[in-house]
Design a protein around this motif. Sequence first.
Motif, PDB file in Angstrom:
ATOM      1  N   LEU A 105       0.801  -1.227   0.041  1.00 43.28           N
ATOM      2  CA  LEU A 105      -0.088  -0.120  -0.101  1.00 43.28           C
ATOM      3  C   LEU A 105       0.857   1.302   0.201  1.00 43.28           C
ATOM      4  O   LEU A 105       0.502   2.144  -0.824  1.00 43.28           O
ATOM      5  CB  LEU A 105      -0.902   0.069   1.291  1.00 43.28           C
ATOM      6  CG  LEU A 105      -1.954   1.193   1.334  1.00 43.28           C
ATOM      7  CD1 LEU A 105      -3.253   0.701   0.300  1.00 43.28           C
ATOM      8  CD2 LEU A 105      -2.563   1.064   2.517  1.00 43.28           C
ATOM      9  N   GLN A 108       2.293   1.943  -3.337  1.00 41.76           N
ATOM     10  CA  GLN A 108       1.539   2.482  -4.159  1.00 41.76           C
ATOM     11  C   GLN A 108       1.173   3.845  -3.888  1.00 41.76           C
ATOM     12  O   GLN A 108       0.495   4.473  -4.722  1.00 41.76           O
ATOM     13  CB  GLN A 108       0.189   1.671  -4.371  1.00 41.76           C
ATOM     14  CG  GLN A 108       0.686  -0.008  -4.980  1.00 41.76           C
ATOM     15  CD  GLN A 108      -0.667  -0.792  -4.684  1.00 41.76           C
ATOM     16  OE1 GLN A 108      -1.776  -0.275  -4.115  1.00 41.76           O
ATOM     17  NE2 GLN A 108      -0.587  -2.160  -4.791  1.00 41.76           N
ATOM     18  N   ARG A 109       1.634   4.483  -2.759  1.00 38.94           N
ATOM     19  CA  ARG A 109       1.383   5.607  -2.445  1.00 38.94           C
ATOM     20  C   ARG A 109      -0.187   5.909  -2.126  1.00 38.94           C
ATOM     21  O   ARG A 109      -0.639   7.051  -2.522  1.00 38.94           O
ATOM     22  CB  ARG A 109       1.827   6.665  -3.320  1.00 38.94           C
ATOM     23  CG  ARG A 109       3.415   6.513  -3.436  1.00 38.94           C
ATOM     24  CD  ARG A 109       3.956   7.154  -4.610  1.00 38.94           C
ATOM     25  NE  ARG A 109       5.305   7.619  -4.849  1.00 38.94           N
ATOM     26  CZ  ARG A 109       6.331   8.288  -4.265  1.00 38.94           C
ATOM     27  NH1 ARG A 109       5.890   9.526  -3.572  1.00 38.94           N
ATOM     28  NH2 ARG A 109       7.372   8.083  -4.433  1.00 38.94           N
ATOM     29  N   LYS A 110      -0.945   5.076  -1.841  1.00 35.70           N
ATOM     30  CA  LYS A 110      -2.146   4.757  -1.802  1.00 35.70           C
ATOM     31  C   LYS A 110      -2.809   5.153  -0.358  1.00 35.70           C
ATOM     32  O   LYS A 110      -2.101   4.279   0.479  1.00 35.70           O
ATOM     33  CB  LYS A 110      -2.821   3.772  -2.228  1.00 35.70           C
ATOM     34  CG  LYS A 110      -3.047   3.899  -3.789  1.00 35.70           C
ATOM     35  CD  LYS A 110      -3.581   2.497  -4.214  1.00 35.70           C
ATOM     36  CE  LYS A 110      -3.783   2.399  -5.855  1.00 35.70           C
ATOM     37  NZ  LYS A 110      -4.319   1.269  -6.271  1.00 35.70           N
ATOM     38  N   ALA A 111      -3.892   5.940   0.161  1.00 35.02           N
ATOM     39  CA  ALA A 111      -4.464   6.051   1.132  1.00 35.02           C
ATOM     40  C   ALA A 111      -5.436   4.859   1.202  1.00 35.02           C
ATOM     41  O   ALA A 111      -5.809   4.360   0.007  1.00 35.02           O
ATOM     42  CB  ALA A 111      -5.021   7.279   1.645  1.00 35.02           C
ATOM     43  N   PHE A 112      -6.013   4.560   2.419  1.00 30.58           N
ATOM     44  CA  PHE A 112      -6.747   3.313   2.623  1.00 30.58           C
ATOM     45  C   PHE A 112      -8.005   3.510   3.404  1.00 30.58           C
ATOM     46  O   PHE A 112      -7.481   4.090   4.880  1.00 30.58           O
ATOM     47  CB  PHE A 112      -6.156   2.124   2.777  1.00 30.58           C
ATOM     48  CG  PHE A 112      -6.731   0.904   3.447  1.00 30.58           C
ATOM     49  CD1 PHE A 112      -7.702   0.096   2.479  1.00 30.58           C
ATOM     50  CD2 PHE A 112      -7.257   0.737   4.708  1.00 30.58           C
ATOM     51  CE1 PHE A 112      -8.387  -1.076   2.887  1.00 30.58           C
ATOM     52  CE2 PHE A 112      -8.057  -0.548   5.055  1.00 30.58           C
ATOM     53  CZ  PHE A 112      -8.450  -1.078   3.999  1.00 30.58           C
ATOM     54  N   GLU A 113      -9.190   3.327   3.272  1.00 27.89           N
ATOM     55  CA  GLU A 113     -10.302   3.527   4.189  1.00 27.89           C
ATOM     56  C   GLU A 113     -10.852   2.124   4.160  1.00 27.89           C
ATOM     57  O   GLU A 113     -11.247   1.721   3.200  1.00 27.89           O
ATOM     58  CB  GLU A 113     -11.100   4.678   4.026  1.00 27.89           C
ATOM     59  CG  GLU A 113     -10.485   5.895   3.984  1.00 27.89           C
ATOM     60  CD  GLU A 113     -11.287   7.287   3.334  1.00 27.89           C
ATOM     61  OE1 GLU A 113     -12.427   7.116   3.341  1.00 27.89           O
ATOM     62  OE2 GLU A 113     -10.724   7.849   2.946  1.00 27.89           O
ATOM     63  N   SER A 135      -2.645   6.347   5.584  1.00 31.32           N
ATOM     64  CA  SER A 135      -2.280   7.427   4.859  1.00 31.32           C
ATOM     65  C   SER A 135      -0.787   7.387   4.780  1.00 31.32           C
ATOM     66  O   SER A 135       0.000   7.386   5.958  1.00 31.32           O
ATOM     67  CB  SER A 135      -2.773   8.710   5.275  1.00 31.32           C
ATOM     68  OG  SER A 135      -4.007   8.751   4.956  1.00 31.32           O
ATOM     69  N   LYS A 167      -4.998  11.096   7.490  1.00 31.83           N
ATOM     70  CA  LYS A 167      -4.478  12.137   6.296  1.00 31.83           C
ATOM     71  C   LYS A 167      -3.722  13.163   6.966  1.00 31.83           C
ATOM     72  O   LYS A 167      -2.693  13.641   6.626  1.00 31.83           O
ATOM     73  CB  LYS A 167      -5.421  12.603   5.076  1.00 31.83           C
ATOM     74  CG  LYS A 167      -5.989  11.104   4.360  1.00 31.83           C
ATOM     75  CD  LYS A 167      -7.099  11.909   3.439  1.00 31.83           C
ATOM     76  CE  LYS A 167      -7.681  10.429   2.640  1.00 31.83           C
ATOM     77  NZ  LYS A 167      -8.784  10.823   2.049  1.00 31.83           N
TER      78      LYS A 167
END
Length: 179
Positions: A105, A108-113, A135, A167
Motif C-alpha cells: 500500500l 503504491q502511495r495510496k491511502a486506505f479506508e 495514509s 491524512k
Amino acid sequence: MKATGIVRRIDDLGRVVIPKEIRRTMRIREGDPLEIYTNPDGEVIFKKYSAIGELSDGAAQTAEVLAKLSGSPAVVFDKDHVVAVSGAPKKVYSQRRISQALEELMEQRKAFEYSSDGEQIKPIEGLGSHALAVSPIITNGDISGAVAIVSENESEKCSALQAMLCKAGAMFLGKQIES
C-alpha cells in the motif's frame, strides 16, 4: 552482534556488496538510505536510516493526538516497523514489523479506508488488529512511512473523521521531516 559467516572484499572504488540474504532479511531495497557508524572496537556498522525514527517524539505526539480525536488506536510506521503507538499497549506494538499488505500500500502511495464491503488490511505482522484508515507519509516525493488508525473490532469501519485525521497526521509528519 550476530556473525553471518559471510566475508566480502572491498573493491577498488571502496564498495562492498551486502549479501542478498541479509538484504532480504533486513528489507533493504535498492535506493534505501543507510547510516554508517564506527565504534572504538574497529567495527563498521550499517543501519537503515529512518526519517520517521529521527522524529520519534513528534511521531509519538502525533499518534497520541490522533488516538484521542479518533477514539481508536493510532500507529506511526517507518518503512519497516512501528515507530509510535497511542491508544493501545505499547509493549504489544513496539518495533513490530509492518505487514506485506501495508508495504505494498505504501509503495503504491495510496491511502486506505476500510468499509464493510471492502477487504481488511492487517498492517502489523502477528497482530489481529485491522486498519480503519492508512495514509502514506510522503516527504520530498519519497515514501517515509505511514500513519494508521486501527481497531480490534472486526466489524468497525472507518469514519470520515478517522480518514481525515489519518491524512492530516501523515501530512503533518511529512512536513516535519522536510523542515
